[in-house]
Design a protein around this motif. Structure first.
Motif, mmCIF file in Angstrom:
data_model
loop_
_atom_site.group_PDB
_atom_site.id
_atom_site.type_symbol
_atom_site.label_atom_id
_atom_site.label_comp_id
_atom_site.label_asym_id
_atom_site.label_seq_id
_atom_site.Cartn_x
_atom_site.Cartn_y
_atom_site.Cartn_z
ATOM 1 N N ASP A 169 -10.523 -6.242 -6.456
ATOM 2 C CA ASP A 169 -9.651 -7.636 -6.401
ATOM 3 C C ASP A 169 -9.683 -7.645 -4.719
ATOM 4 O OD1 ASP A 169 -9.055 -7.657 -9.095
ATOM 5 O OD2 ASP A 169 -7.123 -6.251 -8.849
ATOM 6 N N THR A 170 -9.789 -6.799 -3.906
ATOM 7 C CA THR A 170 -9.564 -7.334 -2.479
ATOM 8 C C THR A 170 -10.928 -7.198 -1.771
ATOM 9 O OG1 THR A 170 -9.446 -4.909 -1.847
ATOM 10 C CG2 THR A 170 -7.335 -6.003 -2.406
ATOM 11 N N ILE A 197 -8.067 -2.172 -7.275
ATOM 12 C CA ILE A 197 -7.787 -2.657 -6.025
ATOM 13 C C ILE A 197 -9.245 -3.072 -5.167
ATOM 14 C CG2 ILE A 197 -7.025 -2.117 -3.615
ATOM 15 C CD1 ILE A 197 -4.916 -0.292 -4.961
ATOM 16 N N TYR A 198 -10.207 -2.361 -4.918
ATOM 17 C CA TYR A 198 -11.486 -2.646 -4.269
ATOM 18 C C TYR A 198 -12.164 -4.073 -5.181
ATOM 19 C CZ TYR A 198 -15.937 -2.763 -2.253
ATOM 20 O OH TYR A 198 -16.935 -3.059 -1.396
ATOM 21 N N MET A 252 0.935 -1.363 -0.163
ATOM 22 C CA MET A 252 0.058 0.019 -0.132
ATOM 23 C C MET A 252 0.801 1.297 0.030
ATOM 24 S SD MET A 252 -3.314 -0.853 2.358
ATOM 25 C CE MET A 252 -2.362 -1.388 3.752
ATOM 26 N N THR A 254 -8.504 0.657 0.278
ATOM 27 C CA THR A 254 -8.467 1.723 -0.627
ATOM 28 C C THR A 254 -8.539 3.169 0.176
ATOM 29 O OG1 THR A 254 -10.947 1.963 -1.017
ATOM 30 C CG2 THR A 254 -9.669 0.291 -2.550
ATOM 31 N N PHE A 258 1.026 -2.605 -7.150
ATOM 32 C CA PHE A 258 -0.581 -3.385 -7.215
ATOM 33 C C PHE A 258 -0.584 -4.726 -7.237
ATOM 34 C CE2 PHE A 258 -3.973 -4.850 -9.974
ATOM 35 C CZ PHE A 258 -5.003 -4.013 -9.554
ATOM 36 N N ILE A 307 -0.358 -5.758 -3.635
ATOM 37 C CA ILE A 307 -1.632 -5.841 -2.927
ATOM 38 C C ILE A 307 -2.347 -7.116 -3.256
ATOM 39 C CG2 ILE A 307 -3.502 -4.431 -2.650
ATOM 40 C CD1 ILE A 307 -1.595 -2.008 -3.191
ATOM 41 N N ARG A 308 -2.658 -7.164 -4.512
ATOM 42 C CA ARG A 308 -3.366 -8.297 -4.867
ATOM 43 C C ARG A 308 -2.953 -9.728 -4.283
ATOM 44 N NH1 ARG A 308 -4.299 -8.496 -11.153
ATOM 45 N NH2 ARG A 308 -5.944 -10.011 -10.449
#
Length: 290
Positions: free
Chosen positions: A227-228, A224-225, A113, A234, A276, A279-280
């Motif tokens: 995927d997570t 991101i949202y 992040m 976020t 990125f 994070i994923r």
């Protein structure tokens, strides 16, 4: 039948636009309410024999302190409205799993992040530089806004930091990645839903330069949202991104020569992609919550 289906699609799409209209209404209401409070305060000052000039009256309405106070009022109201809306939307979609926490994540997620926020800030700086060369008048508008907010010289007071770094990102994430993207997901493919919310997020900003890089950043946050499934991630990334923009403003450079410019641009793009992916990856191995 086709006419009925088309009407349903149009209605569903228009519903996706409602959060953007709501956030604009909250902004306008905050300005009106803040202005009324200011006028009453100046009237009471005058009644007590402390009347100032008309110039000081209008300069107060355009001051950074007034702008930030109104912005804080808008952000607080927006957080309340969109938090309630977001929770209702989650209940309607029967998303009972509490995914909006950081419980179970390790250092990998936090490092991802931070790296993503800083590298995305650098990438946006390159985007602003390229666009300003193509449209110089956009840069003039952008710099005037930064000067009005006292951001261009690296100065930041408590009110500005509270809004730009903390409350503003929370409000915007709840509105766009939380509610708007949630509504769009119900009526269109995920890729289209993400583009729509990013367009709306970019469109709410004050000038073309901000709108374009806000669209790009909003699309990344939306991805991101998706995927997570975690809005807290976020929100934190958005806070870190805005914070990096203030803290690192005087250190962000784009290179003195064409070679260094494109080398640093490529490095920023690679870091955004790498962070990125981190994070994923960190989200995919998160332990399930009891």
């Amino acid at each position: 039948m086709n006419t009925i289906n088309n009407r349903g699609r149009i209605r569903s799409f228009l519903i996706c636009l409602v959060p953007s209209f709501v956030i604009m209404m909250i902004q306008n209401a905050a300005v009106v309410f803040g202005s009324e409070i200011y006028v009453v305060w100046r009237f009471l000052e005058a009644a007590m024999g402390h009347e100032g000039s008309m110039e000081s009256f209008f300069s107060g309405l355009s001051s950074t302190a007034f702008l930030m106070s109104v912005s804080l009022l808008y952000a607080l109201a927006g957080i309340v409205v969109f938090m309630l809306w977001y929770r209702r939307l989650k209940r309607e979609t029967q998303d009972s799993q509490n995914r909006d926490s950081l419980k179970g994540y390790g250092i990998k997620m936090y490092a991802g992040m931070i790296l993503f926020a800083v590298s995305a800030q650098y990438l946006c700086e390159y985007l602003v530089t390229i666009l300003s060369k193509m449209q110089p008048q956009w840069l003039e508008m952008y710099m005037k806004l930064m000067e009005d907010m006292e951001l261009s010289g690296g100065r930041a007071d408590v009110l500005l930091i509270a809004y730009v770094v903390l409350l503003g990102p929370v409000c915007e994430e709840l509105c766009f990645r939380g509610v708007t993207l949630g509504l769009c997901k119900k009526v269109m493919p995920l890729s289209s839903a993400n583009i729509v919310q990013a367009l709306l997020f970019g469109g709410m900003h004050a000038n073309p330069l901000q709108s374009i890089y806000a669209f790009a950043f909003g699309w990344l946050l939306g991805q991101i949202y998706l995927d997570t499934g975690n809005l807290t991630i976020t929100i934190i990334v958005h806070i870190l991104f805005n914070g990096a923009g203030i803290a690192l403003a005087q250190y962000i450079g784009v290179g003195a020569t064409p070679a260094t410019f494109f080398a640093m641009l490529l490095a920023a793009m690679l870091l955004v992609y790498f962070s990125f992916s981190v994070i994923r990856s960190a989200a995919s191995v998160r332990p399930s919550e009891e």
